[in-house]
Design a protein around this motif. Sequence first.
Motif, PDB file in Angstrom:
ATOM      1  N   LEU A  24       0.945  -1.310   0.165  1.00  0.00           N
ATOM      2  CA  LEU A  24       0.041   0.005   0.123  1.00  0.00           C
ATOM      3  C   LEU A  24       0.928   1.271  -0.031  1.00  0.00           C
ATOM      4  O   LEU A  24       0.397   2.469  -0.032  1.00  0.00           O
ATOM      5  CB  LEU A  24      -1.029   0.013   1.184  1.00  0.00           C
ATOM      6  CG  LEU A  24      -1.775  -1.092   1.318  1.00  0.00           C
ATOM      7  CD1 LEU A  24      -2.702  -0.870   2.519  1.00  0.00           C
ATOM      8  CD2 LEU A  24      -2.956  -0.665   0.063  1.00  0.00           C
ATOM      9  N   GLU A  25       2.188   1.157  -0.064  1.00  0.00           N
ATOM     10  CA  GLU A  25       2.885   2.413   0.098  1.00  0.00           C
ATOM     11  C   GLU A  25       2.654   3.288  -1.201  1.00  0.00           C
ATOM     12  O   GLU A  25       2.982   4.376  -0.922  1.00  0.00           O
ATOM     13  CB  GLU A  25       4.512   1.971  -0.063  1.00  0.00           C
ATOM     14  CG  GLU A  25       5.033   1.289   1.475  1.00  0.00           C
ATOM     15  CD  GLU A  25       6.540   1.209   1.544  1.00  0.00           C
ATOM     16  OE1 GLU A  25       7.153   1.716   2.355  1.00  0.00           O
ATOM     17  OE2 GLU A  25       6.840   0.111   0.708  1.00  0.00           O
ATOM     18  N   TYR A  26       2.381   2.777  -2.386  1.00  0.00           N
ATOM     19  CA  TYR A  26       2.387   3.546  -3.469  1.00  0.00           C
ATOM     20  C   TYR A  26       1.363   4.485  -3.175  1.00  0.00           C
ATOM     21  O   TYR A  26       1.251   5.696  -4.096  1.00  0.00           O
ATOM     22  CB  TYR A  26       1.873   2.715  -4.680  1.00  0.00           C
ATOM     23  CG  TYR A  26       0.542   2.165  -4.623  1.00  0.00           C
ATOM     24  CD1 TYR A  26      -0.710   3.040  -5.334  1.00  0.00           C
ATOM     25  CD2 TYR A  26       0.154   0.804  -4.080  1.00  0.00           C
ATOM     26  CE1 TYR A  26      -1.793   2.298  -5.325  1.00  0.00           C
ATOM     27  CE2 TYR A  26      -1.344   0.293  -4.050  1.00  0.00           C
ATOM     28  CZ  TYR A  26      -2.136   1.226  -4.792  1.00  0.00           C
ATOM     29  OH  TYR A  26      -3.516   0.769  -4.494  1.00  0.00           O
ATOM     30  N   ARG A  27       0.277   4.331  -2.327  1.00  0.00           N
ATOM     31  CA  ARG A  27      -0.821   5.384  -2.125  1.00  0.00           C
ATOM     32  C   ARG A  27      -0.257   6.598  -1.403  1.00  0.00           C
ATOM     33  O   ARG A  27      -1.253   7.759  -1.380  1.00  0.00           O
ATOM     34  CB  ARG A  27      -1.849   4.599  -1.117  1.00  0.00           C
ATOM     35  CG  ARG A  27      -2.671   3.523  -2.034  1.00  0.00           C
ATOM     36  CD  ARG A  27      -3.537   2.630  -0.738  1.00  0.00           C
ATOM     37  NE  ARG A  27      -4.717   3.223  -0.421  1.00  0.00           N
ATOM     38  CZ  ARG A  27      -5.898   3.142  -0.859  1.00  0.00           C
ATOM     39  NH1 ARG A  27      -5.962   2.332  -1.894  1.00  0.00           N
ATOM     40  NH2 ARG A  27      -6.768   3.643  -0.485  1.00  0.00           N
ATOM     41  N   GLY A 399       2.626   4.059  -8.895  1.00  0.00           N
ATOM     42  CA  GLY A 399       3.148   5.450  -8.818  1.00  0.00           C
ATOM     43  C   GLY A 399       1.978   6.399  -8.439  1.00  0.00           C
ATOM     44  O   GLY A 399       1.038   6.352  -9.214  1.00  0.00           O
ATOM     45  N   VAL A 400       2.300   7.227  -7.486  1.00  0.00           N
ATOM     46  CA  VAL A 400       1.316   8.159  -7.278  1.00  0.00           C
ATOM     47  C   VAL A 400       0.985   9.239  -8.465  1.00  0.00           C
ATOM     48  O   VAL A 400      -0.214   9.420  -8.690  1.00  0.00           O
ATOM     49  CB  VAL A 400       1.801   8.923  -5.985  1.00  0.00           C
ATOM     50  CG1 VAL A 400       1.002  10.503  -5.793  1.00  0.00           C
ATOM     51  CG2 VAL A 400       1.826   8.269  -4.643  1.00  0.00           C
ATOM     52  N   LYS A 489       5.639  19.117 -11.468  1.00  0.00           N
ATOM     53  CA  LYS A 489       5.488  19.868  -9.750  1.00  0.00           C
ATOM     54  C   LYS A 489       5.077  18.697  -9.078  1.00  0.00           C
ATOM     55  O   LYS A 489       5.728  18.835  -7.716  1.00  0.00           O
ATOM     56  CB  LYS A 489       4.558  21.065  -9.876  1.00  0.00           C
ATOM     57  CG  LYS A 489       3.194  20.496 -10.205  1.00  0.00           C
ATOM     58  CD  LYS A 489       2.185  21.664  -9.906  1.00  0.00           C
ATOM     59  CE  LYS A 489       2.033  22.318 -11.255  1.00  0.00           C
ATOM     60  NZ  LYS A 489       0.845  23.210 -11.250  1.00  0.00           N
ATOM     61  N   GLU A 490       4.402  17.507  -9.273  1.00  0.00           N
ATOM     62  CA  GLU A 490       4.271  16.562  -8.440  1.00  0.00           C
ATOM     63  C   GLU A 490       5.386  15.783  -7.999  1.00  0.00           C
ATOM     64  O   GLU A 490       5.601  15.454  -6.826  1.00  0.00           O
ATOM     65  CB  GLU A 490       3.360  15.608  -9.089  1.00  0.00           C
ATOM     66  CG  GLU A 490       1.830  15.721  -9.042  1.00  0.00           C
ATOM     67  CD  GLU A 490       1.135  14.763  -9.656  1.00  0.00           C
ATOM     68  OE1 GLU A 490       0.055  14.248  -9.162  1.00  0.00           O
ATOM     69  OE2 GLU A 490       1.295  14.303 -10.810  1.00  0.00           O
ATOM     70  N   ILE A 491       6.435  15.348  -8.890  1.00  0.00           N
ATOM     71  CA  ILE A 491       7.420  14.497  -8.391  1.00  0.00           C
ATOM     72  C   ILE A 491       8.819  15.363  -8.469  1.00  0.00           C
ATOM     73  O   ILE A 491       9.848  14.683  -7.896  1.00  0.00           O
ATOM     74  CB  ILE A 491       7.371  13.496  -9.511  1.00  0.00           C
ATOM     75  CG1 ILE A 491       7.728  13.757 -11.028  1.00  0.00           C
ATOM     76  CG2 ILE A 491       6.140  12.636  -9.316  1.00  0.00           C
ATOM     77  CD1 ILE A 491       8.102  12.617 -11.612  1.00  0.00           C
ATOM     78  N   SER A 492       9.203  16.404  -9.101  1.00  0.00           N
ATOM     79  CA  SER A 492      10.139  16.872  -9.131  1.00  0.00           C
ATOM     80  C   SER A 492      10.284  18.061  -8.064  1.00  0.00           C
ATOM     81  O   SER A 492      11.586  18.828  -7.633  1.00  0.00           O
ATOM     82  CB  SER A 492      10.814  17.492 -10.481  1.00  0.00           C
ATOM     83  OG  SER A 492      10.034  18.562 -10.908  1.00  0.00           O
ATOM     84  N   LYS A 599       6.810   8.260  -4.517  1.00  0.00           N
ATOM     85  CA  LYS A 599       5.978   8.564  -3.170  1.00  0.00           C
ATOM     86  C   LYS A 599       6.286  10.155  -3.096  1.00  0.00           C
ATOM     87  O   LYS A 599       7.028  10.362  -2.108  1.00  0.00           O
ATOM     88  CB  LYS A 599       6.287   7.662  -2.114  1.00  0.00           C
ATOM     89  CG  LYS A 599       6.437   6.242  -2.412  1.00  0.00           C
ATOM     90  CD  LYS A 599       6.803   5.403  -1.120  1.00  0.00           C
ATOM     91  CE  LYS A 599       6.818   3.786  -1.473  1.00  0.00           C
ATOM     92  NZ  LYS A 599       8.104   3.690  -2.280  1.00  0.00           N
ATOM     93  N   PRO A 600       5.774  10.978  -3.783  1.00  0.00           N
ATOM     94  CA  PRO A 600       6.112  12.478  -3.551  1.00  0.00           C
ATOM     95  C   PRO A 600       5.378  12.948  -2.357  1.00  0.00           C
ATOM     96  O   PRO A 600       4.487  12.429  -1.980  1.00  0.00           O
ATOM     97  CB  PRO A 600       5.506  13.016  -5.087  1.00  0.00           C
ATOM     98  CG  PRO A 600       4.562  12.013  -5.494  1.00  0.00           C
ATOM     99  CD  PRO A 600       5.246  10.932  -5.289  1.00  0.00           C
TER     100      PRO A 600
END
Length: 610
Positions: A24-27, A399-400, A489-492, A599-600
């Motif tokens: 569940l870590e991907y959440r 991936g989120v 913006k989400e991941i970087s 996991k941003p």
Amino acid sequence: MCGIVGAIADRDVVPVLIDGLKRLEYRGYDSAGIAVLDGDDVRRVRRTGRVAEMEAAAQQEGFHAQLGIGHTRWATHGGVTESNAHPHVSFGELAVVHNGIIENHEQQRERLRAEGYAFESQTDTEVIAHLIHFHQRGGHDLLAAVQAAVRELHGAYAIAVVSKREPGRLVAARMGCPLLVGLGDGENFVASDVSAIVQATRRVIFLEEGDTADVTRESVRVFDAANAPIEREVHVSDVSLASLELGPYRHFMQKEIHEQPRAVADTIEALMDNGAFGASLFGEGAEDVLRDVEGVQILACGTSYYAGLTARYWIESIAKIPCSVEIASEYRYREAHANPKNLIVTISQSGETLDTMEALKYAKSLGHAKTLSICNVPESAIPRASRLVYYTRAGAEIGVASTKAFTTQLVALFTLTCTIAKLQGRLDAAQEAGYIDALRQLPGSVQHALNLEPQIVAWSERFAPKQHALFLGRGVHYPIALEGALKLKEISYIHAEAYPAGELKHGPLALVDEAMPVVVIAPNDALLEKVKSNIQEVRARGGEMFVFADADSQFGESEQVNVIRTPRHVGVLSPIVHAIPVQLLAYHAALARGTDVDKPRNLAKSVTVE
């Protein structure tokens, strides 16, 4: 929120709980914990940070049990601290994990303080633990105590509860947040997502709104909102363990970007088998629903909203009917004008997005009976509440930051567009054959776009030091610019904004200088010359441009203008192909900056709270 897993068995369930939490870590989450019934004690371990840190602490403390619950938390009420992490315990006797938000927690907190309950956290969840304990203290068994407690809660919840008073029982309940029961052989489970328990069982019961479940090793009893026993259908999940594992990839996001040719092919498989657009693709009775729709209203959030914005161009130009697109969380809180002949389309990767679900309920309350959901998760809440459904076949997306869910949503929306156009006499045989052929070739075109990755890696090194970026697009490609900015913006964590290129001179041009990279989506379509003019506006202000163009767009590179070309223009489906390069740019820029790609920070995969 964000993830729940529970288990009762004749074996040690601690490895099951920890493995489930890892899946569940991907959440997205910021703390994790488990509570188990060990002899006469409720034992608990919690840690901020990753599940691995909590696992190490559980091993060091010798956790073993045959009944337990676990949780990964994404902070809502209260900061990221161990005292706010789940599970929450009442008087050392009862433990609760909870997804959702309890809106009347402050009133319940004051009431429970007056009854002698002390609070150790800032969370709304601790209220649930004490409230259930209060009803147990009043003489209720665990099931009845949970049922009594949830009647007094306002808001959204999925909960799992264990009590030392009843060591052979696990009780679960849901309202507004997803929860399921997994059926094993002499053991049973609860989870917020089937991926958490797929290693133990594929047989699941999806709890409905207001349900409670009484779970023992040998049986599962489900009760509806009126506490009456009810039979819920048993489903066999098709989620594969392979889809939940990285394989040769560094991150799930990278894996899922590269899975898009297959995901697109799988999503259009039924259409290719039929060789024609047909209402049957959307479920029984779809022809009667779609033949006379006067307009389309799309409701969605985040990336799904951008898919809807893209579809608006298709629906109005091909089906020739009006289309509006609205962020679900805004629609549900305004006085909307209802036209019952409009089709309400909800889009959600998970099928559990709270704002989208509530927007659908609101639309139905206004008299909208023509409802259709586009979703990637069979039997999730939004499809079950919709008249029609089109399931994308992207497979599990871990991936989120959504990638393959987005492109398959676009495929589904294009299919819907052409189906409505055909049913309403606005798509002739030659046009239909052309669009079918374009879809047939789409997986190959997506693969061609993926082959641009080495060039995009080189660009990403130049993006990594930047703090801001602009994305520009025109027409049907403007939503792809929005999606590109969101991904970056989400991941970087680079601040990025997107504009229709024609709006550049109406304000955003003031931001352009040598420190502000400008990404341009520039396919060889009817607006290409307009985009070229906008590029000159940026160039004249000293800005550096990164242009995603088609092979025949006739762009010349210069010191300020960098160009990557896709092999060819693919016509009306170009937005799907141009989504690939902006995904890759965001992914590799994040790699270069060293962020946690899958996991941003501060984000969750399935947004089941307001």
